[in-house]
Motif scaffolding. Structure first.
Motif, PDB file in Angstrom:
ATOM      1  N   GLY A 121       0.787  -1.227   0.000  1.00  0.00           N
ATOM      2  CA  GLY A 121       0.000   0.000   0.000  1.00  0.00           C
ATOM      3  C   GLY A 121       0.815   1.271   0.000  1.00  0.00           C
ATOM      4  O   GLY A 121       1.966   1.291   0.446  1.00  0.00           O
ATOM      5  N   GLU A 122       0.204   2.338  -0.517  1.00  0.00           N
ATOM      6  CA  GLU A 122       0.845   3.643  -0.636  1.00  0.00           C
ATOM      7  C   GLU A 122       0.148   4.708   0.203  1.00  0.00           C
ATOM      8  O   GLU A 122       0.429   5.885   0.057  1.00  0.00           O
ATOM      9  CB  GLU A 122       0.844   4.082  -2.116  1.00  0.00           C
ATOM     10  CG  GLU A 122       1.522   3.115  -3.062  1.00  0.00           C
ATOM     11  CD  GLU A 122       3.004   2.967  -2.769  1.00  0.00           C
ATOM     12  OE1 GLU A 122       3.639   3.994  -2.426  1.00  0.00           O
ATOM     13  OE2 GLU A 122       3.527   1.840  -2.870  1.00  0.00           O
ATOM     14  N   PHE A 123      -0.786   4.299   1.066  1.00  0.00           N
ATOM     15  CA  PHE A 123      -1.539   5.252   1.880  1.00  0.00           C
ATOM     16  C   PHE A 123      -0.770   5.510   3.159  1.00  0.00           C
ATOM     17  O   PHE A 123      -0.904   4.796   4.147  1.00  0.00           O
ATOM     18  CB  PHE A 123      -2.926   4.688   2.180  1.00  0.00           C
ATOM     19  CG  PHE A 123      -3.836   5.612   2.933  1.00  0.00           C
ATOM     20  CD1 PHE A 123      -4.387   6.730   2.321  1.00  0.00           C
ATOM     21  CD2 PHE A 123      -4.169   5.365   4.257  1.00  0.00           C
ATOM     22  CE1 PHE A 123      -5.240   7.584   3.011  1.00  0.00           C
ATOM     23  CE2 PHE A 123      -5.020   6.206   4.964  1.00  0.00           C
ATOM     24  CZ  PHE A 123      -5.551   7.317   4.338  1.00  0.00           C
ATOM     25  N   THR A 126       3.973   9.235   5.500  1.00  0.00           N
ATOM     26  CA  THR A 126       5.423   9.249   5.304  1.00  0.00           C
ATOM     27  C   THR A 126       5.794   9.459   3.843  1.00  0.00           C
ATOM     28  O   THR A 126       6.925   9.824   3.543  1.00  0.00           O
ATOM     29  CB  THR A 126       6.054   7.933   5.792  1.00  0.00           C
ATOM     30  OG1 THR A 126       5.579   6.844   4.983  1.00  0.00           O
ATOM     31  CG2 THR A 126       5.701   7.665   7.249  1.00  0.00           C
ATOM     32  N   LEU A 127       4.845   9.233   2.947  1.00  0.00           N
ATOM     33  CA  LEU A 127       5.084   9.449   1.520  1.00  0.00           C
ATOM     34  C   LEU A 127       4.674  10.847   1.076  1.00  0.00           C
ATOM     35  O   LEU A 127       4.889  11.226  -0.080  1.00  0.00           O
ATOM     36  CB  LEU A 127       4.321   8.406   0.699  1.00  0.00           C
ATOM     37  CG  LEU A 127       4.747   6.950   0.922  1.00  0.00           C
ATOM     38  CD1 LEU A 127       3.822   6.009   0.166  1.00  0.00           C
ATOM     39  CD2 LEU A 127       6.191   6.740   0.474  1.00  0.00           C
ATOM     40  N   HIS A 128       4.062  11.603   1.979  1.00  0.00           N
ATOM     41  CA  HIS A 128       3.597  12.954   1.664  1.00  0.00           C
ATOM     42  C   HIS A 128       3.840  13.839   2.891  1.00  0.00           C
ATOM     43  O   HIS A 128       2.902  14.266   3.560  1.00  0.00           O
ATOM     44  CB  HIS A 128       2.115  12.950   1.299  1.00  0.00           C
ATOM     45  CG  HIS A 128       1.759  12.011   0.186  1.00  0.00           C
ATOM     46  ND1 HIS A 128       1.891  12.343  -1.144  1.00  0.00           N
ATOM     47  CD2 HIS A 128       1.309  10.734   0.216  1.00  0.00           C
ATOM     48  CE1 HIS A 128       1.521  11.321  -1.889  1.00  0.00           C
ATOM     49  NE2 HIS A 128       1.164  10.339  -1.093  1.00  0.00           N
ATOM     50  N   THR A 129       5.083  14.107   3.179  1.00  0.00           N
ATOM     51  CA  THR A 129       5.391  14.886   4.369  1.00  0.00           C
ATOM     52  C   THR A 129       4.890  16.319   4.205  1.00  0.00           C
ATOM     53  O   THR A 129       4.991  16.913   3.123  1.00  0.00           O
ATOM     54  CB  THR A 129       6.901  14.897   4.638  1.00  0.00           C
ATOM     55  OG1 THR A 129       7.587  15.385   3.480  1.00  0.00           O
ATOM     56  CG2 THR A 129       7.390  13.491   4.963  1.00  0.00           C
ATOM     57  N   ALA A 130       4.333  16.856   5.272  1.00  0.00           N
ATOM     58  CA  ALA A 130       3.757  18.194   5.243  1.00  0.00           C
ATOM     59  C   ALA A 130       3.785  18.775   6.654  1.00  0.00           C
ATOM     60  O   ALA A 130       3.811  18.037   7.640  1.00  0.00           O
ATOM     61  CB  ALA A 130       2.319  18.132   4.728  1.00  0.00           C
ATOM     62  N   GLU A 256      -6.800   8.830  -0.046  1.00  0.00           N
ATOM     63  CA  GLU A 256      -7.833   8.052   0.613  1.00  0.00           C
ATOM     64  C   GLU A 256      -7.553   6.558   0.534  1.00  0.00           C
ATOM     65  O   GLU A 256      -6.807   6.082  -0.316  1.00  0.00           O
ATOM     66  CB  GLU A 256      -9.217   8.351   0.008  1.00  0.00           C
ATOM     67  CG  GLU A 256      -9.407   7.853  -1.403  1.00  0.00           C
ATOM     68  CD  GLU A 256     -10.831   8.102  -1.925  1.00  0.00           C
ATOM     69  OE1 GLU A 256     -11.477   9.068  -1.497  1.00  0.00           O
ATOM     70  OE2 GLU A 256     -11.293   7.297  -2.770  1.00  0.00           O
ATOM     71  N   GLU A 257      -8.181   5.837   1.442  1.00  0.00           N
ATOM     72  CA  GLU A 257      -8.088   4.381   1.522  1.00  0.00           C
ATOM     73  C   GLU A 257      -9.419   3.860   2.019  1.00  0.00           C
ATOM     74  O   GLU A 257      -9.979   4.388   2.990  1.00  0.00           O
ATOM     75  CB  GLU A 257      -6.975   3.984   2.495  1.00  0.00           C
ATOM     76  CG  GLU A 257      -6.771   2.484   2.661  1.00  0.00           C
ATOM     77  CD  GLU A 257      -6.061   1.857   1.481  1.00  0.00           C
ATOM     78  OE1 GLU A 257      -6.718   1.675   0.426  1.00  0.00           O
ATOM     79  OE2 GLU A 257      -4.857   1.546   1.606  1.00  0.00           O
TER      80      GLU A 257
END
Length: 264
Positions: A121-123, A126-130, A256-257
Motif C-alpha cells: 500500500g501507498e496510503f 510518510t510518503l507525503h510529508t507536510a 484516501e483508503e
C-alpha cells in the motif's frame, strides 16, 4: 518455560532480530485479542520466531484464511505502528453476515496461527510529508490513521494534526481514550468527534449528525493548508470528496483508503 516467558527474558532484548519477510515466513501467531468497542476487536500478532515488523504507517497486510473449507484472502490495514516493531495489529469491525469479520471475531484467539502477506500500500503520511495534516476517518477507517498517529506520537513528531473521526455514537468511537492521551501529550495534535446520535451518553456536547462542509470548516479553519488523509466506507469518502471539491481544495493533496480494504 513458555514462548511468552522466553520473549520476556534477557535474550529478547540483547538480540537484534531480523525483519519479518512474508515471502520467506508467512505465518503469524495471534498473541492477544482486545475489545475496542462492542463490535470492534484488535488482534495482535507476533512471528513464531523473533522477527521485527517494518512497514510504513498506513499500509495493509493480506490475510489468508481457511473458512468452511475455502481459502479466502482479505486485506486489513494495520492499526499498530512500526515504532513498536515486536507486534503487529489489525482492528476489525464485525459486519452483520460478514464471512471473514465474523470468523475473526469468533475464532481468532491467542495461540491461533494464520498466514499473512505484505506489507503493501501507498496510503501513508510518510510518503507525503507536510507541516499540517488533516486525518478524516469514519468507523473502522480509523485504523490506518491510528497507525500514523501512533508513529508520530512515539517518535515525538509534534506535527500540526487535526484528527476528525465520525462514529454512530460516542460508545462506538474506536481508540477514544488513546486518542485523548495523544492529544494531551502532543501540543499540536487535536481530535474532534462527530456522532450520528448520542446513544446512552446524555452529556455529549460534541457535534451530532454527519460531517458537513460548514462543520468541517469550523473544526479546521485552515483546511486549505493541510495534507488530507481519509479512510472510511465508500459513502463517507464520497461525501468528503464532494465537500472538498465544493470548498475548492487542491485534490492533489487528498489521499484516501477504503476502510479495512474489506467489506465483510
Amino acid at each position: 518455560m513458555s514462548e511468552m516467558q522466553d520473549r520476556l527474558g534477557p535474550a529478547q532484548w540483547d538480540a537484534v532480530p531480523g525483519k519479518w519477510n512474508s515471502d520467506e515466513d508467512d505465518v503469524l501467531v495471534c498473541t492477544h485479542v482486545r475489545a475496542e468497542t462492542e463490535d470492534v476487536k484488535s488482534f495482535l500478532f507476533r512471528t513464531p520466531t523473533a522477527k521485527m515488523f517494518r512497514f510504513r504507517p498506513g499500509q495493509f497486510i493480506t490475510l489468508e484464511l481457511e473458512i468452511d473449507g475455502e481459502t479466502i484472502n482479505r486485506c486489513y490495514t494495520m492499526s499498530s505502528s512500526p515504532t513498536r516493531p515486536d507486534t503487529l495489529s489489525i482492528t476489525v469491525k464485525r459486519v452483520p453476515g460478514g464471512k471473514v469479520s465474523n470468523w475473526l471475531h469468533d475464532n481468532l484467539k491467542a495461540g491461533v496461527a494464520i498466514k499473512a502477506f505484505g506489507p503493501s500500500g501507498e496510503f501513508s503520511c510518510t510518503l507525503h510529508t507536510a507541516p499540517k495534516y488533516l486525518f478524516l476517518s469514519g468507523g473502522s477507517g480509523v485504523t490506518p490513521l491510528m497507525s500514523m498517529s501512533r508513529a508520530l506520537y512515539d517518535l515525538g513528531e509534534d506535527r500540526d494534526v487535526v484528527f476528525v473521526h465520525s462514529a454512530r455514537t460516542p460508545r462506538d468511537i474506536i481508540f477514544r481514550n488513546e486518542l485523548a492521551t495523544m492529544a494531551h501529550g502532543m501540543n499540536r495534535f487535536r481530535t474532534a468527534f462527530v456522532c450520528e446520535n448520542i446513544g446512552e451518553q446524555r452529556d455529549w456536547s460534541a457535534p451530532r449528525g454527519f460531517l458537513t462542509l460548514p462543520l468541517l470548516k469550523s473544526i479546521v479553519p485552515d483546511l486549505s493548508e493541510r495534507e488530507i488523509f481519509c479512510c472510511g466506507p465508500e459513502a463517507y469518502m464520497a461525501n468528503v470528496r464532494a465537500m472538498l471539491t465544493a470548498a475548492g481544495f487542491d485534490m492533489a493533496r487528498y489521499h484516501e483508503e477504503k476502510a479495512s480494504r474489506s467489506s465483510d
